[in-house]
Design a protein around this motif. Structure first.
Motif, PDB file in Angstrom:
ATOM      1  N   UNK A   3       0.832  -1.204   0.000  1.00  0.00           N
ATOM      2  CA  UNK A   3       0.000   0.000   0.000  1.00  0.00           C
ATOM      3  C   UNK A   3       0.866   1.254   0.000  1.00  0.00           C
ATOM      4  N   UNK A   4       1.965   1.213   0.763  1.00  0.00           N
ATOM      5  CA  UNK A   4       2.869   2.361   0.818  1.00  0.00           C
ATOM      6  C   UNK A   4       3.536   2.581  -0.532  1.00  0.00           C
ATOM      7  N   UNK A   5       3.917   1.472  -1.184  1.00  0.00           N
ATOM      8  CA  UNK A   5       4.536   1.574  -2.501  1.00  0.00           C
ATOM      9  C   UNK A   5       3.563   2.136  -3.529  1.00  0.00           C
ATOM     10  N   UNK A   6       2.287   1.716  -3.411  1.00  0.00           N
ATOM     11  CA  UNK A   6       1.265   2.229  -4.327  1.00  0.00           C
ATOM     12  C   UNK A   6       1.080   3.733  -4.141  1.00  0.00           C
ATOM     13  N   UNK A   7       1.092   4.183  -2.870  1.00  0.00           N
ATOM     14  CA  UNK A   7       0.978   5.621  -2.591  1.00  0.00           C
ATOM     15  C   UNK A   7       2.184   6.368  -3.146  1.00  0.00           C
ATOM     16  N   UNK A   8       3.381   5.798  -2.976  1.00  0.00           N
ATOM     17  CA  UNK A   8       4.589   6.433  -3.500  1.00  0.00           C
ATOM     18  C   UNK A   8       4.535   6.548  -5.021  1.00  0.00           C
ATOM     19  N   UNK A   9       3.977   5.519  -5.666  1.00  0.00           N
ATOM     20  CA  UNK A   9       3.863   5.554  -7.130  1.00  0.00           C
ATOM     21  C   UNK A   9       2.974   6.697  -7.583  1.00  0.00           C
ATOM     22  N   UNK A  10       1.927   7.000  -6.808  1.00  0.00           N
ATOM     23  CA  UNK A  10       1.056   8.131  -7.139  1.00  0.00           C
ATOM     24  C   UNK A  10       1.804   9.458  -7.049  1.00  0.00           C
ATOM     25  N   UNK A  11       2.842   9.480  -6.214  1.00  0.00           N
ATOM     26  CA  UNK A  11       3.633  10.700  -6.041  1.00  0.00           C
ATOM     27  C   UNK A  11       4.815  10.746  -6.999  1.00  0.00           C
ATOM     28  N   UNK A  12       4.935   9.739  -7.846  1.00  0.00           N
ATOM     29  CA  UNK A  12       6.008   9.726  -8.828  1.00  0.00           C
ATOM     30  C   UNK A  12       7.262   9.015  -8.377  1.00  0.00           C
ATOM     31  N   UNK A  13       7.223   8.294  -7.235  1.00  0.00           N
ATOM     32  CA  UNK A  13       8.377   7.549  -6.731  1.00  0.00           C
ATOM     33  C   UNK A  13       8.238   6.107  -7.192  1.00  0.00           C
ATOM     34  N   UNK A  14       9.131   5.697  -8.069  1.00  0.00           N
ATOM     35  CA  UNK A  14       8.987   4.373  -8.679  1.00  0.00           C
ATOM     36  C   UNK A  14       9.244   3.250  -7.682  1.00  0.00           C
ATOM     37  N   UNK A  15      10.267   3.404  -6.835  1.00  0.00           N
ATOM     38  CA  UNK A  15      10.643   2.327  -5.913  1.00  0.00           C
ATOM     39  C   UNK A  15      11.191   2.939  -4.631  1.00  0.00           C
ATOM     40  N   UNK A  16      10.486   2.728  -3.519  1.00  0.00           N
ATOM     41  CA  UNK A  16      10.912   3.300  -2.240  1.00  0.00           C
ATOM     42  C   UNK A  16      12.246   2.731  -1.777  1.00  0.00           C
ATOM     43  N   UNK A  17      12.586   1.524  -2.236  1.00  0.00           N
ATOM     44  CA  UNK A  17      13.845   0.904  -1.837  1.00  0.00           C
ATOM     45  C   UNK A  17      14.896   0.996  -2.943  1.00  0.00           C
ATOM     46  N   UNK A  18      14.568   1.723  -3.997  1.00  0.00           N
ATOM     47  CA  UNK A  18      15.499   1.859  -5.104  1.00  0.00           C
ATOM     48  C   UNK A  18      16.657   2.776  -4.770  1.00  0.00           C
ATOM     49  N   UNK A  19      17.752   2.605  -5.497  1.00  0.00           N
ATOM     50  CA  UNK A  19      18.957   3.380  -5.239  1.00  0.00           C
ATOM     51  C   UNK A  19      18.741   4.869  -5.460  1.00  0.00           C
ATOM     52  N   UNK A  20      17.974   5.213  -6.486  1.00  0.00           N
ATOM     53  CA  UNK A  20      17.757   6.620  -6.776  1.00  0.00           C
ATOM     54  C   UNK A  20      17.038   7.332  -5.648  1.00  0.00           C
ATOM     55  N   UNK A  21      15.924   6.773  -5.183  1.00  0.00           N
ATOM     56  CA  UNK A  21      15.159   7.414  -4.110  1.00  0.00           C
ATOM     57  C   UNK A  21      15.965   7.490  -2.820  1.00  0.00           C
ATOM     58  N   UNK A  22      16.660   6.395  -2.474  1.00  0.00           N
ATOM     59  CA  UNK A  22      17.438   6.391  -1.239  1.00  0.00           C
ATOM     60  C   UNK A  22      18.580   7.405  -1.310  1.00  0.00           C
TER      61      UNK A  22
END
Length: 378
Positions: A3-22
């Motif tokens: 659910x958190x990942x789905x919410x992040x996707x709505x905000x344009x964050x592809x992967x909460x655990x991805x290298x770019x976001x971190x």
């Protein structure tokens, strides 16, 4: 987690655990924490050596106030970029020369701004240095492309090149001074700069080819937030020209970075709207002074700035700062909407920025209340 990942996707964050976001998150937090914890030490040193603004009729402080906050902001910003480079987020290497040009120009302006804060420099000498910093961007192919601005006819290269050069210098020097001139009430520039950099960060993060701009804006917004913890009224330190010109120049320069420009056409319109508050403030001040017969409007300070007008109505530096933060958030939302971002991304960005501002303001007020209580019990 889904659910958190789905919410992040709505905000344009592809992967909460991805290298770019971190990488972006670590850059933001590093800048914020460094600035937050470095300022008390810098403040103590500044008081010892006399790096402070003395009270006068134009300033709100009643006692000497350290004016070296810009050094802490610069330190937090630079340290976070070094950390980001070590983490190697995607696509940053493609524009390393342009990123270095921005950092070099920012360093130059921080140095000159600090000298001006402590010893005073003429407006002409500051303008020359700002122009040189703008030229530094131009020689590294960071410029306004007039042919990319919508609703304007395509210009031949012989006209577009020199005119684009002139507009680029005016954009960089104008925004640098606009942010500097907005600095007159505790918390205003720190909050407005945080909102502008955070909104531009969120906007650039929606696109996979804008990593360099995202990293720079993450560091700048984190440093602004860490500084604001000590600058919300009653301020314990101010940024001085070193800090305000750092914010103005870096925001202007990053908006020229190829990876931040919006797709064909909108060019600087989004940054222009996001940064509307300092630009409108400077415009109305300059026009007003010229109308009163002042030949050199930048050499005759007065109390006609927007923050002075709001302060006169509210009689509260805190309320003045909060009102101007809200105006900056509204401008940011309008800019994001022009970029075509989803309402979820716009709402999430504005809410996150507002929560960050509330958090640092609350911590500053809480710290002041505890300090007052200790003094009362002494």
């Amino acid at each position: 987690m889904d659910a958190l990942q789905a919410l992040a996707a709505q905000l344009g964050i592809a992967d909460l655990r991805g290298r770019g976001f971190l990488s972006v998150l670590i850059t933001f937090v590093t800048a914020g924490l460094f600035t937050w914890f470095f300022i008390p030490r810098l403040r103590a040193f500044a008081m010892q050596v006399g790096w402070a603004d003395q009270p006068n009729e134009r300033r709100l402080n009643k006692t000497p106030l350290p004016n070296a906050g810009g050094l802490a902001i610069y330190g937090g910003f630079l340290v976070s970029i070094i950390v980001a480079w070590a983490l190697r987020p995607i696509a940053v290497d493609l524009v390393n020369i342009q990123v270095l040009a921005i950092l070099l120009g920012a360093t130059l302006l921080v140095l000159v701004g600090f000298i001006d804060d402590q010893y005073g420099l003429s407006p002409l000498s500051r303008l020359v240095v700002q122009t040189l910093a703008a030229v530094l961007l131009l020689v590294n192919d960071l410029r306004v492309d007039l042919n990319a601005i919508p609703f304007m006819p395509d210009l031949p290269a012989l006209i577009n090149q020199p005119l684009s050069t002139l507009v680029t210098i005016l954009w960089v020097v104008g925004l640098t001074n606009a942010v500097n001139l907005l600095d007159g009430v505790d918390g205003v520039v720190g909050g407005v700069a945080f909102v502008a950099s955070f909104v531009l960060l969120a906007t650039a993060a929606q696109f996979p080819d804008r990593a360099a701009a995202v990293v720079l804006l993450a560091g700048l917004s984190g440093a602004a937030l860490g500084y604001l913890r000590h600058n919300f009224n009653p301020s314990r330190i101010i940024m001085g020209d070193a800090g305000s010109t750092l914010f103005g120049y870096t925001l202007a320069a990053v908006s020229l970075l190829g990876t931040l420009k919006v797709s064909a056409g909108a060019s600087l319109l989004v940054p222009l709207i996001v940064l509307a508050l300092p630009l409108l403030d400077t415009t109305q001040v300059v026009i007003g002074r010229l109308a009163r017969g002042i030949r050199n409007p930048l050499r005759h300070p007065d109390k006609t700035h927007i923050h002075h007008r709001v302060l006169a109505r509210t009689a509260s530096a805190r309320r003045t700062a909060v009102i101007l933060w809200l105006v900056a958030l509204a401008c940011g939302a309008a800019g994001m909407s022009l970029q075509g971002l989803r309402p979820e991304a716009i709402g999430g960005t504005v809410l996150a920025a507002a929560l960050c501002l509330f958090f640092v303001a609350y911590r500053r007020i809480r710290a002041q209340n505890l300090e007052d209580a200790r003094e009362g019990n002494a």
